[in-house]
Design a protein around this motif. Structure first.
Motif, mmCIF file in Angstrom:
data_model
loop_
_atom_site.group_PDB
_atom_site.id
_atom_site.type_symbol
_atom_site.label_atom_id
_atom_site.label_comp_id
_atom_site.label_asym_id
_atom_site.label_seq_id
_atom_site.Cartn_x
_atom_site.Cartn_y
_atom_site.Cartn_z
ATOM 1 N N ARG A 171 95.661 -22.483 37.157
ATOM 2 C CA ARG A 171 94.272 -22.666 36.733
ATOM 3 C C ARG A 171 94.144 -22.371 35.240
ATOM 4 N NH1 ARG A 171 91.073 -23.390 41.079
ATOM 5 N NH2 ARG A 171 91.926 -22.821 43.118
ATOM 6 N N THR A 172 92.998 -22.713 34.687
ATOM 7 C CA THR A 172 92.767 -22.448 33.264
ATOM 8 C C THR A 172 92.252 -21.018 33.103
ATOM 9 O OG1 THR A 172 90.580 -23.472 33.473
ATOM 10 C CG2 THR A 172 92.380 -24.844 32.622
ATOM 11 N N ILE A 173 93.081 -20.089 33.539
ATOM 12 C CA ILE A 173 92.802 -18.658 33.420
ATOM 13 C C ILE A 173 93.939 -18.049 32.613
ATOM 14 C CG2 ILE A 173 92.473 -16.488 34.666
ATOM 15 C CD1 ILE A 173 91.470 -18.133 37.047
ATOM 16 N N HIS A 174 93.604 -17.398 31.518
ATOM 17 C CA HIS A 174 94.611 -16.879 30.600
ATOM 18 C C HIS A 174 94.412 -15.377 30.426
ATOM 19 C CE1 HIS A 174 95.081 -21.120 29.700
ATOM 20 N NE2 HIS A 174 93.798 -21.183 29.390
ATOM 21 N N THR A 175 95.503 -14.646 30.396
ATOM 22 C CA THR A 175 95.433 -13.197 30.212
ATOM 23 C C THR A 175 96.381 -12.777 29.096
ATOM 24 O OG1 THR A 175 97.174 -12.763 31.847
ATOM 25 C CG2 THR A 175 94.900 -12.842 32.655
ATOM 26 N N GLY A 176 96.163 -11.590 28.586
ATOM 27 C CA GLY A 176 97.046 -11.063 27.553
ATOM 28 C C GLY A 176 96.729 -9.611 27.271
ATOM 29 N N PHE A 177 97.626 -8.978 26.542
ATOM 30 C CA PHE A 177 97.509 -7.550 26.236
ATOM 31 C C PHE A 177 97.383 -7.335 24.733
ATOM 32 C CE2 PHE A 177 99.766 -7.919 30.207
ATOM 33 C CZ PHE A 177 99.237 -6.907 30.989
ATOM 34 N N ARG A 178 96.736 -6.252 24.387
ATOM 35 C CA ARG A 178 96.655 -5.830 22.988
ATOM 36 C C ARG A 178 96.948 -4.340 22.900
ATOM 37 N NH1 ARG A 178 94.611 -9.298 19.325
ATOM 38 N NH2 ARG A 178 93.683 -11.253 20.103
ATOM 39 N N ASP A 179 97.765 -3.976 21.931
ATOM 40 C CA ASP A 179 98.059 -2.570 21.658
ATOM 41 C C ASP A 179 97.405 -2.224 20.328
ATOM 42 O OD1 ASP A 179 99.094 -0.076 21.031
ATOM 43 O OD2 ASP A 179 101.018 -0.482 21.984
ATOM 44 N N ASP A 180 96.191 -1.705 20.392
ATOM 45 C CA ASP A 180 95.438 -1.454 19.172
ATOM 46 C C ASP A 180 96.022 -0.314 18.352
ATOM 47 O OD1 ASP A 180 93.557 -3.477 19.656
ATOM 48 O OD2 ASP A 180 92.476 -2.200 21.050
ATOM 49 N N THR A 181 96.811 0.549 18.971
ATOM 50 C CA THR A 181 97.465 1.618 18.216
ATOM 51 C C THR A 181 98.554 1.047 17.342
ATOM 52 O OG1 THR A 181 97.074 3.065 20.109
ATOM 53 C CG2 THR A 181 98.562 3.874 18.405
ATOM 54 N N ALA A 182 99.427 0.227 17.918
ATOM 55 C CA ALA A 182 100.530 -0.358 17.163
ATOM 56 C C ALA A 182 100.045 -1.407 16.179
ATOM 57 C CB ALA A 182 101.552 -0.970 18.118
ATOM 58 N N ASP A 183 99.014 -2.174 16.542
ATOM 59 C CA ASP A 183 98.549 -3.256 15.686
ATOM 60 C C ASP A 183 97.984 -2.755 14.368
ATOM 61 O OD1 ASP A 183 99.299 -4.985 17.626
ATOM 62 O OD2 ASP A 183 97.289 -5.477 18.335
ATOM 63 N N ALA A 184 97.551 -1.499 14.336
ATOM 64 C CA ALA A 184 96.963 -0.964 13.117
ATOM 65 C C ALA A 184 97.951 -0.961 11.957
ATOM 66 C CB ALA A 184 96.439 0.453 13.367
ATOM 67 N N ASP A 185 99.248 -0.913 12.247
ATOM 68 C CA ASP A 185 100.268 -0.872 11.200
ATOM 69 C C ASP A 185 100.867 -2.240 10.908
ATOM 70 O OD1 ASP A 185 99.970 1.914 11.032
ATOM 71 O OD2 ASP A 185 101.363 2.212 12.704
ATOM 72 N N LYS A 186 100.326 -3.302 11.506
ATOM 73 C CA LYS A 186 100.892 -4.634 11.356
ATOM 74 C C LYS A 186 100.185 -5.399 10.243
ATOM 75 C CE LYS A 186 103.680 -4.049 14.820
ATOM 76 N NZ LYS A 186 105.125 -3.898 14.592
ATOM 77 N N PRO A 187 100.841 -6.432 9.699
ATOM 78 C CA PRO A 187 100.137 -7.327 8.782
ATOM 79 C C PRO A 187 98.936 -7.954 9.458
ATOM 80 C CG PRO A 187 102.508 -7.716 8.721
ATOM 81 C CD PRO A 187 102.258 -6.783 9.861
ATOM 82 N N LEU A 188 98.032 -8.487 8.664
ATOM 83 C CA LEU A 188 96.740 -8.964 9.143
ATOM 84 C C LEU A 188 96.866 -9.959 10.296
ATOM 85 C CD1 LEU A 188 93.665 -9.192 8.856
ATOM 86 C CD2 LEU A 188 94.043 -10.875 7.035
ATOM 87 N N TYR A 189 97.650 -11.010 10.111
ATOM 88 C CA TYR A 189 97.744 -12.041 11.140
ATOM 89 C C TYR A 189 98.452 -11.516 12.390
ATOM 90 C CZ TYR A 189 95.980 -15.895 8.253
ATOM 91 O OH TYR A 189 95.195 -16.734 7.509
ATOM 92 N N ALA A 190 99.478 -10.716 12.216
ATOM 93 C CA ALA A 190 100.198 -10.154 13.359
ATOM 94 C C ALA A 190 99.291 -9.253 14.189
ATOM 95 C CB ALA A 190 101.421 -9.380 12.888
#
Length: 575
Positions: free
Chosen positions: A366-385
């Motif tokens: 089905r057109t159902i999409h899921t995903g995860f985000r790690d907001d702790t780790a993402d804080a140290d990543k470049p903008l787009y990453a």
């Protein structure tokens, strides 16, 4: 296998039928108070492979006789509203246990679901399963929290919310349940203490954004009375705060409900139940916006080294697939039972009986999409990453290299301006280059802690913009500022392409209507191993404003950002 669906021709019951009718090993008894409605419903289900049998069933009648006559293996109560059952609220469960029938329900009331455990001993003694709350709240939320917290030593905060499409279609019993508890006191955990909340008088704003997908618009969520408020506290007793919300749209109707909730909370109105019919009419008639829905679960806590962790799980459903999700827990349990994997005997909230893997198998078609985000780790990543989360790793390496610490890039491009006088004026005000073919292009990237400045030079003519991560209603969006104008765009990762989709715009920080916004087709791609860009900006009043496209090669240093998400962690399935 014979499954009795009480309320089978209603909103949720009908969706259960829709999900299971392709299974020829099933006999689905479509039941309710009206035999004529059940018969008409079955007659309209063309192409069903399961055997559909209409039946009359009255939960206020002789339950033992009705169950003995129909002789189902499992009964699904999809009627409700469970909050309004009053005395004898568990008489259906009692009758099922007495008649040797397994039981599932879609109860959404925290009190009702919590009380089902009183029948655990009786269910175990007869070898039956009695599962309550078999729906998104709390089954899917519990499964998401388990996956998010797999390697965490402590879970301190759990928040979640569901944002249905305005075109989902809401049943009258659901509206009656909402009207019944709006503004009334409910028990929840807050800041480490047992506390009291009042549904629809507490709010939070959140953007549901599976990585690499077009996110939902920023949604206002209000506290709701759902089984999670107690069931998740039993699973994670160390959690200091547990909060669950709903984000109905259009928001103007949601805000009207918030106002009414405060009247109930203040004691000026006893209950909104007298308004249930009006609320049902409004929710199914006054609707506009995108036919998309979603859900999120966010956890905060610490890992084994006591490092703070903030993670979230996002679900996005397009079109008519979204309304099916609350009924998918029943679908998953029935299909597993058909394959010989029966739930363990006992009476309980169904928070341990399914995992995300079970749902993901159903979402796949089905057109159902899921995903995860790690907001702790993402804080140290470049903008787009950081904005793309775990979709970053799926981009072609040439696109990742251009956004991973590159300081300069060079290539060739072609520029075309529109001929309309207003369009030419707009291009001049921003500083877009003039029409030229196959000219050298130079891009300089300057990144600091909070933003990136892009300076583009086309054949000696330059213009610049600033890019940064959006906040507030632009959360999870890439914002690009040209002078007083700011455009908020979603980063959508497609096969070998990264598209930038306009979602909001403003001038001097003041929001502007999207119908006035310039149209944009902007994407990055890879051809023959080379990074390519395409930007086209137009407006209904001016036609084409500018179109520039070409290729770039990095001539400065770049890094190598990686994202590790909970999706890569071991399965959370219980042994």
């Amino acid at each position: 296998m014979k499954v009795l669906i009480v309320g089978g021709y209603g909103t949720f019951g009908g969706r259960i039928v829709e999900l299971l009718e392709n299974q020829p090993r099933l006999t689905l008894i479509i039941a309710g108070r009206s035999l004529a409605k059940a018969d008409a419903y079955c007659g309209n289900r063309h192409g069903a492979e399961a055997r559909l049998v209409p039946a009359q069933f009255d939960r206020d009648g002789d339950l033992a006789a009705q169950l003995a006559s129909l002789r189902p293996d499992t009964m699904v109560d999809a009627s409700g509203p469970f909050q309004a059952y009053g005395e004898g609220r568990y008489r259906v469960i009692e009758a099922c246990i007495a008649q040797g029938v397994n039981y599932l329900d879609l109860a959404d009331g925290s009190d009702f679901v919590a009380g089902v455990s009183a029948y655990d001993a009786a269910a175990r003694e007869t070898g039956l399963f009695v599962l309550s709350g078999v729906s998104s709240f709390p089954v899917l939320t519990a499964a998401a929290v388990r996956r998010l917290s797999l390697d965490m030593a402590r879970v301190e905060t759990i928040r979640g919310g569901i944002a249905p499409s305005p075109f989902a279609g809401v049943g009258e019993n659901v509206i009656r349940a909402i009207a019944g508890y709006t503004g009334q006191p409910v028990q929840l955990a807050r800041d480490g203490e047992p506390s009291q909340g009042h549904p629809f008088t507490e709010q939070m704003r959140y953007t549901i954004a599976p990585p690499g997908r077009l996110p939902l618009r920023s949604t206002l969520f209000s506290l709701v009375d759902v089984p999670d408020l107690r069931a998740l506290a039993d699973l994670w007793p160390q959690a200091q705060t547990i909060w669950m919300g709903a984000g109905p749209v259009p928001e103007v109707l949601h805000r009207a409900l918030i106002g009414l909730a405060w009247l109930v909370r203040a004691g000026l109105v006893r209950s909104l139940l007298p308004l249930a019919s009006l609320m049902h009419w409004a929710s199914n008639r006054l609707r506009w916006g995108e036919h998309r829905g979603g859900m999120f679960v966010a956890v905060e806590g610490a890992d084994r080294s006591r490092t703070p962790v903030r993670r979230s799980w996002h679900l996005l459903a397009e079109g008519n697939d979204g309304p099916l999700i609350p009924s998918m827990a029943v679908e998953a349990l029935v299909r597993k039972a058909l394959d010989g994997h029966m739930p363990a005997p006992g009476a309980r909230a169904a928070v341990r009986d399914l995992e995300l893997e079970d749902y993901e198998a159903l979402f796949a078609n089905r057109t159902i999409h899921t995903g995860f985000r790690d907001d702790t780790a993402d804080a140290d990543k470049p903008l787009y990453a950081a904005l793309l989360g775990d979709a970053w790793q799926n981009l072609p390496k040439e696109i990742r290299a251009m956004h991973d610490g590159t300081t300069k890039a060079q290539g060739r491009a072609s520029v075309e301006r529109g001929g309309n006088m207003l369009g030419r004026l707009a291009a001049w005000l921003v500083g877009f280059p003039k029409t030229r073919d196959d000219i050298p292009v130079d891009v300089r990237f300057h990144a600091n802690e909070n933003e990136e400045t892009w300076t583009r030079t086309f054949g000696g003519q330059g213009f610049s913009s600033r890019q940064f991560a959006g906040r507030g209603r632009s959360e999870r969006l890439l914002c690009e500022r040209f002078g007083p104008l700011t455009f908020a765009m979603a980063l959508v990762a497609e096969e070998n392409r990264l598209s930038l989709v306009l979602r909001r715009w403003s001038i001097f920080g003041l929001k502007l209507p999207m119908w006035l916004c310039p149209r944009s087709t902007s994407f990055e791609s890879v051809e023959h191993g080379r990074f390519r860009f395409h930007v086209e900006i137009s407006h209904p009043l001016t036609g084409l404003i500018v179109r520039y496209r070409g290729w770039l090669e990095s001539s400065g240093p770049h890094g190598s950002s990686t994202i590790v998400s909970p999706a890569a962690l071991p399965s959370s399935r219980q042994p």
